[in-house]
Design a protein around this motif. Sequence first.
Motif, PDB file in Angstrom:
ATOM      1  N   TRP A 113       0.820  -1.218   0.000  1.00  0.00           N
ATOM      2  CA  TRP A 113       0.000   0.000   0.000  1.00  0.00           C
ATOM      3  C   TRP A 113       0.854   1.270   0.000  1.00  0.00           C
ATOM      4  CZ3 TRP A 113      -2.358  -3.429   3.980  1.00  0.00           C
ATOM      5  CH2 TRP A 113      -3.380  -4.217   3.439  1.00  0.00           C
ATOM      6  N   GLN A 144      -6.504 -11.398  -7.300  1.00  0.00           N
ATOM      7  CA  GLN A 144      -7.922 -11.178  -7.525  1.00  0.00           C
ATOM      8  C   GLN A 144      -8.693 -12.397  -7.049  1.00  0.00           C
ATOM      9  OE1 GLN A 144      -8.482 -11.578 -12.125  1.00  0.00           O
ATOM     10  NE2 GLN A 144      -6.367 -10.918 -11.701  1.00  0.00           N
ATOM     11  N   THR A 197     -11.481  -5.234  -9.765  1.00  0.00           N
ATOM     12  CA  THR A 197     -11.348  -6.391  -8.890  1.00  0.00           C
ATOM     13  C   THR A 197     -10.620  -7.534  -9.563  1.00  0.00           C
ATOM     14  OG1 THR A 197     -13.402  -5.847  -7.720  1.00  0.00           O
ATOM     15  CG2 THR A 197     -12.654  -8.112  -7.567  1.00  0.00           C
ATOM     16  N   GLY A 220      -8.522  -4.543  -6.403  1.00  0.00           N
ATOM     17  CA  GLY A 220      -9.179  -4.844  -5.140  1.00  0.00           C
ATOM     18  C   GLY A 220      -8.571  -4.116  -3.959  1.00  0.00           C
ATOM     19  N   VAL A 221      -8.502  -4.818  -2.835  1.00  0.00           N
ATOM     20  CA  VAL A 221      -8.009  -4.202  -1.613  1.00  0.00           C
ATOM     21  C   VAL A 221      -6.537  -3.811  -1.734  1.00  0.00           C
ATOM     22  CG1 VAL A 221      -7.382  -6.416  -0.548  1.00  0.00           C
ATOM     23  CG2 VAL A 221      -7.975  -4.468   0.910  1.00  0.00           C
ATOM     24  N   TYR A 254      -6.709  -0.400  -3.841  1.00  0.00           N
ATOM     25  CA  TYR A 254      -7.566   0.753  -3.557  1.00  0.00           C
ATOM     26  C   TYR A 254      -7.923   0.929  -2.086  1.00  0.00           C
ATOM     27  CZ  TYR A 254      -7.828   1.016  -8.568  1.00  0.00           C
ATOM     28  OH  TYR A 254      -7.472   1.151  -9.892  1.00  0.00           O
ATOM     29  N   LEU A 255      -7.224   0.239  -1.182  1.00  0.00           N
ATOM     30  CA  LEU A 255      -7.502   0.429   0.233  1.00  0.00           C
ATOM     31  C   LEU A 255      -7.013   1.795   0.704  1.00  0.00           C
ATOM     32  CD1 LEU A 255      -8.446  -0.896   2.974  1.00  0.00           C
ATOM     33  CD2 LEU A 255      -6.010  -1.354   3.357  1.00  0.00           C
ATOM     34  N   GLY A 313      -5.005   5.044  -0.666  1.00  0.00           N
ATOM     35  CA  GLY A 313      -5.865   4.533  -1.725  1.00  0.00           C
ATOM     36  C   GLY A 313      -5.304   4.941  -3.081  1.00  0.00           C
ATOM     37  N   THR A 341      -7.116 -10.623  -0.349  1.00  0.00           N
ATOM     38  CA  THR A 341      -7.928 -10.227  -1.495  1.00  0.00           C
ATOM     39  C   THR A 341      -9.299 -10.892  -1.455  1.00  0.00           C
ATOM     40  OG1 THR A 341      -5.997  -9.823  -2.887  1.00  0.00           O
ATOM     41  CG2 THR A 341      -8.059 -10.331  -4.008  1.00  0.00           C
ATOM     42  N   PRO A 396     -13.729  -1.743  -4.459  1.00  0.00           N
ATOM     43  CA  PRO A 396     -12.583  -0.913  -4.839  1.00  0.00           C
ATOM     44  C   PRO A 396     -12.989   0.193  -5.807  1.00  0.00           C
ATOM     45  CG  PRO A 396     -12.518  -3.001  -6.025  1.00  0.00           C
ATOM     46  CD  PRO A 396     -13.680  -3.077  -5.073  1.00  0.00           C
TER      47      PRO A 396
END
Length: 539
Positions: free
Chosen positions: A55, A79, A126, A155-156, A159-160, A175, A282, A292
């Motif tokens: 991240w 994914q 995703t 996904g996470v 885009y977290l 993000g 994920t 996301p």
Amino acid sequence: MMAGLAALILAAPVSAHDAPVVQAPAGSVRGEALDGVAAFRGIPYAEAPTGRMRWRAPVTAAGWDGVRDASRFGPACHQPPSRPGSIYAPAETPAMSEDCLSLNVWTPENAENAPVFVWIHGGSLTGGSGSEVMYDGARMAAEGVVVVTINYRLGVLGYLAHPDLSAESTDGVSGNYGLLDQIEALRWINRNIAAFGGDPGNVTIAGESAGALSVMYLMAAPQAHGLFHKAVAQSAYMISTPALRETVHGTPSAEDAGVALSRQLEVRGLARLRAMDPQALTVGAAMSGFLPLGNVDGHVLPAQPVEAFERGEAASVPILAGFNEGEIRSLRFLLPPQPASAEAYEAAIRAAYGDLADDMLARYPSGNLDEAMLATTRDAMYGWTAERLVRSQTAQGQPSFLYYFDHSYPAADEAGLHAFHASEIPYVFSGGERTPPYWPAIPETDVESGLSDAMLSYWVSFARDAVPSAEGQPEWRPYGEDRAYMAFDQTPVPGAHLMPGMFELVEEVVCRRRAQGDLPWHWNVGVASPPLPAAAECR
């Protein structure tokens, strides 16, 4: 000089021991010789921070010594498995890795200063990858275009947002990592594509579905401006976008969504989240309902995309955009339950839409509830977006072209999938020769090949000079002339003022919801719509 050197290398006779080699600034790569085209796969354009560094913004890939093997695709980004029964599912689960930021290049022999077409895959942010069978760039490259497909974090992992991630960032945001990956890919292309015979001053970004959403994000992201010169948005959806730190349009902040996900996963603290297996993380996030999306952080995305376009802050470039008649036929999970009767449907529309109910029932009548609901969601998400994009870019003085894909064939119709979501893609890329295993089989007929030849020519000429044209086919006039568009059915058919009244009705609904500020405006429509706010002044 470098482009000429690449052309000489590509033009040399090839054998199993003499594959094409390109000497790019990033390093030398050896690809595969095809029929008049060279393919280079799995080239790293950036490094995705992983493990304890997960991240963070992508890191520019280090160069390499020697000649790198570029004959195989790189791994897909992590994914979850495809939906059961999905026509979009691949034949087999791809190899996946957090270290997934690679791209693929198809280039014609003797290419020099060729237009560059950068394809961003769909998959709801995703799933998917640039190596999917439908995105094979060989046929388009044979028409004189350098084609690039990319991977980006999903996904996470892509885009977290989270308060702790924002706190450790020098920009104070989090993000948007998948979007930053796409920007880094465009920077790599800007530095390296001339070595493959491409013109870094003539780059078109293109995508379908979430790829088209990404095209809109890139147009709205100042960091991406100047890295591309034209845009293609196939079945884009300009939905309300979460903000980093505040609730907007009924959507919790991106940071709050990240905190909520951590609680749902029962994993507290960044260190523990970063220690999780990437695939388990994920899948767990997807099962927890994590959606996301890019977020308006004031840095990567300064404003809602809809606001960036209407204020003239989006990239001022020519655009080609459109949608399909049957978008929702393969996306029925976006539909609410169907009312028990026509009377119940009409009552729900009247209760939700008030003074606009008569307009809604005239456009989406109760005589065929299934068709009415399919069209309502299609127009709210895809039809309105396509027309809004070409209207916005026309207002900026840019050539803008609208299309409507209404073509189908026996296998699709038998499955109830007339002109379904993404069904135009094979006509632009492979002519139907390369589709996923569960895709309705496209027949080998003169109609299918003729339509594909025409669409490929329109897309290639737009990438070349911003004017879509095809020899022996109708002129595709810019949208600004009588709201012109091109319909693709059995053949290309030009028209004017697509679906009169559709855009104005959806625009009014969106305007009212935006003005109220606490409602999203995309798939909560029709019988799923909350009571519509009163009329408001719109731009």
